[in-house]
Motif scaffolding. Structure first.
Motif, PDB file in Angstrom:
ATOM      1  N   LEU A 480      66.798  13.390   1.468  1.00 26.31           N
ATOM      2  CA  LEU A 480      65.159  13.246   0.078  1.00 26.31           C
ATOM      3  C   LEU A 480      65.026  13.082  -0.667  1.00 26.31           C
ATOM      4  N   ALA A 481      65.672  14.262  -1.667  1.00 22.25           N
ATOM      5  CA  ALA A 481      65.473  14.846  -3.197  1.00 22.25           C
ATOM      6  C   ALA A 481      66.135  13.921  -3.695  1.00 22.25           C
ATOM      7  N   VAL A 482      68.082  13.773  -3.172  1.00 25.05           N
ATOM      8  CA  VAL A 482      68.873  12.801  -3.498  1.00 25.05           C
ATOM      9  C   VAL A 482      68.206  11.402  -4.764  1.00 25.05           C
ATOM     10  N   ALA A 483      67.874  11.069  -2.784  1.00 20.38           N
ATOM     11  CA  ALA A 483      67.577   9.086  -2.460  1.00 20.38           C
ATOM     12  C   ALA A 483      66.194   9.131  -3.550  1.00 20.38           C
ATOM     13  N   GLU A 484      65.853  10.200  -4.261  1.00 19.65           N
ATOM     14  CA  GLU A 484      64.456   9.201  -4.804  1.00 19.65           C
ATOM     15  C   GLU A 484      64.953   9.963  -6.332  1.00 19.65           C
ATOM     16  N   ASN A 485      66.011  11.117  -6.336  1.00 15.51           N
ATOM     17  CA  ASN A 485      66.473  11.325  -8.063  1.00 15.51           C
ATOM     18  C   ASN A 485      67.062   9.626  -7.874  1.00 15.51           C
ATOM     19  N   GLN A 486      67.965   8.816  -7.240  1.00 15.49           N
ATOM     20  CA  GLN A 486      68.748   8.167  -6.825  1.00 15.49           C
ATOM     21  C   GLN A 486      67.852   6.683  -7.900  1.00 15.49           C
ATOM     22  N   GLY A 577      59.287  -3.180 -10.331  1.00 13.72           N
ATOM     23  CA  GLY A 577      60.301  -4.296  -9.418  1.00 13.72           C
ATOM     24  C   GLY A 577      61.761  -3.874  -9.627  1.00 13.72           C
ATOM     25  N   ALA A 578      62.269  -3.114 -10.057  1.00 13.87           N
ATOM     26  CA  ALA A 578      64.424  -2.983  -9.755  1.00 13.87           C
ATOM     27  C   ALA A 578      63.701  -2.452  -8.468  1.00 13.87           C
ATOM     28  N   ILE A 579      63.205  -1.359  -8.725  1.00 15.71           N
ATOM     29  CA  ILE A 579      63.239  -0.158  -7.660  1.00 15.71           C
ATOM     30  C   ILE A 579      63.348  -1.507  -5.807  1.00 15.71           C
ATOM     31  N   ARG A 580      62.425  -1.971  -5.705  1.00 15.30           N
ATOM     32  CA  ARG A 580      62.517  -2.788  -4.973  1.00 15.30           C
ATOM     33  C   ARG A 580      63.394  -3.634  -4.634  1.00 15.30           C
ATOM     34  N   ALA A 581      64.198  -4.070  -5.659  1.00 16.69           N
ATOM     35  CA  ALA A 581      64.506  -5.258  -5.897  1.00 16.69           C
ATOM     36  C   ALA A 581      66.036  -4.530  -4.749  1.00 16.69           C
ATOM     37  N   GLN A 582      66.420  -2.796  -4.886  1.00 14.67           N
ATOM     38  CA  GLN A 582      67.355  -2.450  -4.200  1.00 14.67           C
ATOM     39  C   GLN A 582      66.782  -1.746  -3.359  1.00 14.67           C
ATOM     40  N   MET A 583      65.361  -1.901  -2.558  1.00 16.34           N
ATOM     41  CA  MET A 583      65.096  -1.165  -1.337  1.00 16.34           C
ATOM     42  C   MET A 583      66.099  -1.694  -0.269  1.00 16.34           C
ATOM     43  N   THR A 584      66.878  -0.426   0.817  1.00 19.06           N
ATOM     44  CA  THR A 584      67.353  -1.134   1.883  1.00 19.06           C
ATOM     45  C   THR A 584      66.348  -0.087   2.864  1.00 19.06           C
ATOM     46  N   LYS A 589      61.623   4.827   1.774  1.00 16.96           N
ATOM     47  CA  LYS A 589      60.750   6.510   2.330  1.00 16.96           C
ATOM     48  C   LYS A 589      61.294   6.672   0.786  1.00 16.96           C
ATOM     49  N   ALA A 590      62.669   7.062   0.536  1.00 20.25           N
ATOM     50  CA  ALA A 590      62.502   7.484  -1.030  1.00 20.25           C
ATOM     51  C   ALA A 590      62.080   6.526  -2.358  1.00 20.25           C
ATOM     52  N   SER A 591      62.723   5.678  -2.250  1.00 21.75           N
ATOM     53  CA  SER A 591      61.824   4.682  -3.499  1.00 21.75           C
ATOM     54  C   SER A 591      60.280   3.802  -3.639  1.00 21.75           C
ATOM     55  N   LEU A 592      60.038   3.955  -1.879  1.00 23.84           N
ATOM     56  CA  LEU A 592      58.323   3.949  -2.069  1.00 23.84           C
ATOM     57  C   LEU A 592      57.512   5.348  -2.098  1.00 23.84           C
ATOM     58  N   ASN A 593      57.800   6.396  -2.668  1.00 21.90           N
ATOM     59  CA  ASN A 593      57.454   7.445  -2.992  1.00 21.90           C
ATOM     60  C   ASN A 593      57.669   7.086  -4.855  1.00 21.90           C
ATOM     61  N   VAL A 594      58.640   6.849  -5.262  1.00 24.94           N
ATOM     62  CA  VAL A 594      58.970   7.078  -6.304  1.00 24.94           C
ATOM     63  C   VAL A 594      58.136   5.306  -6.793  1.00 24.94           C
ATOM     64  N   ILE A 595      57.871   4.783  -6.072  1.00 26.38           N
ATOM     65  CA  ILE A 595      56.665   3.767  -6.551  1.00 26.38           C
ATOM     66  C   ILE A 595      55.543   3.870  -6.898  1.00 26.38           C
TER      67      ILE A 595
END
Length: 671
Positions: A480-486, A577-584, A589-595
């Motif tokens: 999860l930490a790796v995905a959040e960094n990305q 917007g950019a993070i949501r565009a690449q969310m899969t 989970k990681a994307s929502l955490n960063v958002i």
């Protein structure tokens, strides 16, 4: 006036039953309410309440089954469709046949058709009783879903079989072909009738909305009347009113997400109103059952020549027969295959089968059906052993509730299929309540409350991140930490592009752009840890050094904090917007955490931009939204408790946490 007084007494007793249940948590609430109903019947108040079966079904069973059809997960029921149909149809008819012969052989004075009628009305489990028991016993999820689906369907099959058996006893004639054809017509016709009427009522509400009538009171009134209208219409057509209201509830569940999500106020009012209605109806069902018991007991124990011990023995034999047949049916047709498919041992399969068998408690539907037995036959003779049949039905109901309340807690200690650690269970429940609150906040957001709602959402997402990290195992936490960094790198790249766009458009001066770019470079270096990035940063540093030597450094203008804040708001929105565009699905989970982290920054900046009056208004609005979200959390806790997913002590602990947070909000401190 007498009926009004009885209703007031019963409502007061429902409230009293919950107080008694708090003092005696080991005793299930249904048994407490039955006992209080019996006490009310024995009091010398001069009132006598006679159960009207037809009124009972339309007034109590229709709305309760309609609600069960609405809230039971459709995908889970569909996954269990084969075992549900086997139990709701096959088990009912197998029980009717086998137990009917046992009753007739044991009590020859009860004719075979009447014995089949008693067995038929004892065969279906009671949806209300199953739901009430689930609040106290943590049944495995798949067993709970099986019981809910079975209880939704087997009332109709049991009542239809009961009606044909009693008709045969009254008239003295019976045709299997006619009975089979009538059963299919009544059942399938009831399902079709409920589906069509529910769809028409939904279209009526849509028409009213298009007509401009958004009055919540009118829509809520239509919702309350829906199960009664469907039940009465189906029964008037000679179809199954029970299956009709179940189908109507399922249709409303399919449509409500699309329709009521646009009427948030209706959704809130609907949940609150139905919770009160169901609370009262569930209590009244068991109180009514308790009110009937003394009359039935009096006829058999004091006015009937049969020995009381023998009658109790009859009840025990019938109950054991029901459990044995149910156990064999469940194990042979479902649990044995499930165990082999999932690698369970035979011992585990037998344990689950026993758990399912004892969970099939009987309830007031059985007693209401028994009371509908006519007093006389077609030839004018009294219906044979009618009082004894009523007593046997009431006895089986009571013993099934008592045995389930004693045995199920013992059997479910090690049978749960979820986390076994108490803290893990509580953590999972907390996450479920947060998800419910986030769904509510997303649905209730509009232009007027968008800013305040985002602030509350940011707090919930922060809580979710903390709980999710606690729930993950070490390896999953690293992933999860790796995905959040990305995701953060994607956000930083979007922020850098936004800075370049703003500088090119002349919206920000060069010193602001340089300040942000320096900050981005430091963050990217910390996140990426790649040699390529270090080389890039080294090259950039050398360029800055050369520029400083060739061109003396100009004095940086005085820092304008308002420009910095406005610019940061724009870069944060670009990053989201950019993070949501690449969310899969994999990195959601990681994307929502960063958002969520970006939203916290937006909230902090926005609060600094507010003037005192606007800040006060926004604070009050956030408090109002937060309090409503806390109520949604409470509703979710109650729903989990009723489904048997959490125990009473867990529900109390979760409610206490919400109460503490709510107190802080009421004092003016957002949690």
């Amino acid at each position: 006036m007498e009926v009004f007084e009885i209703i007031l007494f019963m409502l007061a007793i429902i409230a009293l039953s919950n107080i008694v249940n708090r003092l005696l948590p080991a005793v299930p609430l249904p048994l407490v309410q039955i006992a209080l109903g019996m006490a009310l019947a024995l009091l010398p108040l001069g009132h006598h309440f006679k159960l009207n079966p037809e009124l009972f079904f339309v007034l109590f069973i229709a709305p309760l089954l309609f609600n069960d059809g609405q809230r039971t997960p459709r995908d889970e029921l569909w996954a269990l469709r084969v075992p549900i149909l086997l139990m709701a149809l096959g088990l009912v008819f197998a029980t009717t046949l086998c137990v009917g012969y046992i009753i007739h052989a044991m009590i020859p004075s009860i004719p075979l058709p009447a014995a089949f009628g008693l067995a038929a009305i004892l065969s279906p489990t009671d949806a209300v009783a199953v739901t009430s028991m689930a609040g106290r016993v943590s049944l495995p999820k798949r067993i709970m879903r099986l019981l809910e689906g079975e209880a939704l369907m087997n009332d109709a099959s049991g009542l239809v079989a009961f009606k044909f058996a009693i008709a045969a006893a009254v008239t003295g004639s019976f045709s299997l072909i006619n009975a089979t054809g009538s059963f299919l017509l009544i059942s399938l016709g009831g399902l079709l009738c409920g589906t069509i009427l529910a769809a028409l009522l939904i279209r009526l509400r849509l028409f009213l909305r298009r007509w401009g009538m958004e009055d919540v009171t009118v829509h809520m009134l239509i919702l309350i009347l829906t199960p009664f209208l469907i039940f009465l219409a189906a029964e008037e057509l000679g179809l199954s009113g029970i299956l009709a209201v179940v189908a109507g509830g399922v249709v409303h569940a399919v449509e409500k997400d699309r329709m009521e999500s646009r009427m948030v106020k209706l959704q809130i009012v609907s949940k609150s109103t139905w919770s009160v209605i169901l609370y009262v109806l569930n209590g009244l069902v068991f109180l009514l059952l308790g009110l009937q018991v003394p009359d039935v007991v009096n006829v058999i124990f004091f006015e009937n020549p049969i020995n009381n011990g023998i009658v109790i023995g009859y009840i025990a034999v019938i109950f054991v027969s029901l459990i044995v047949i149910r156990f064999l049916w469940v194990y042979l047709f479902w649990e044995n295959r499930f165990s082999r498919k999932n690698g369970r041992s035979m011992r585990e399969g037998l344990g689950m089968s026993m758990l399912t068998s004892l969970s099939g408690v009987r309830g007031a539907v059985t007693l209401a059906g028994a009371f509908s037995i006519p007093l006389v036959l077609n030839n004018g003779d009294p219906f044979p052993e009618r009082d004894l049949i009523l007593f046997l039905a009431a006895g089986v109901i009571l013993i099934s509730l008592i045995v389930a309340s004693i045995c199920l807690p013992l059997l479910t200690r090690n049978a749960n299929e979820g986390p076994t650690d108490e803290e893990e269970k509580l953590n999972a429940a907390r996450i479920a309540t947060i998800k419910a609150a986030l769904r509510f906040l997303a649905e209730s957001m509009d232009e007027d409350n968008r800013h305040a709602t985002h602030a509350v959402i940011a707090q919930y997402e922060a809580r979710m991140r903390r709980l999710s990290l606690h729930e993950e195992e070490q390896s999953e936490g690293i992933e999860l930490a790796v995905a959040e960094n990305q995701a953060r790198l994607i956000g930083l790249q979007a922020e850098r592009k936004e800075i370049a766009r703003l500088f090119k458009a002349g919206e920000i001066p060069d010193y602001v752009a340089n300040r942000f770019n320096d900050s981005f470079a430091a963050l990217e270096e910390a996140l990426s840890r790649r040699s390529r990035m270090r080389i890039l940063l080294l090259t950039r540093g050398l360029r800055k050094l050369a520029a400083a030597i060739i061109k003396p450094k100009e004095v940086e203008p005085r820092l304008d904090k308002s420009i910095i804040r406005k610019t940061k708001l724009k870069t944060c929105h670009a990053a989201i917007g950019a993070i949501r565009a690449q969310m899969t699905k994999e990195n959601r989970k990681a994307s929502l955490n960063v958002i969520g982290q970006y939203r916290e920054i937006i909230r902090a900046i926005s609060r600094k931009n507010e003037d005192p009056e606007d800040e006060l208004l926004q604070r009050k609005l956030r408090q109002e939204i937060q309090l409503r979200a806390y109520q949604v959390e409470r509703d979710e806790i109650q729903a989990m408790y009723e489904r048997g997913e959490i125990r009473r002590d867990m529900a109390i602990a979760l409610r206490k946490t919400i109460s503490y947070a709510e107190a802080s909000v009421l004092e003016g401190e957002l949690a």
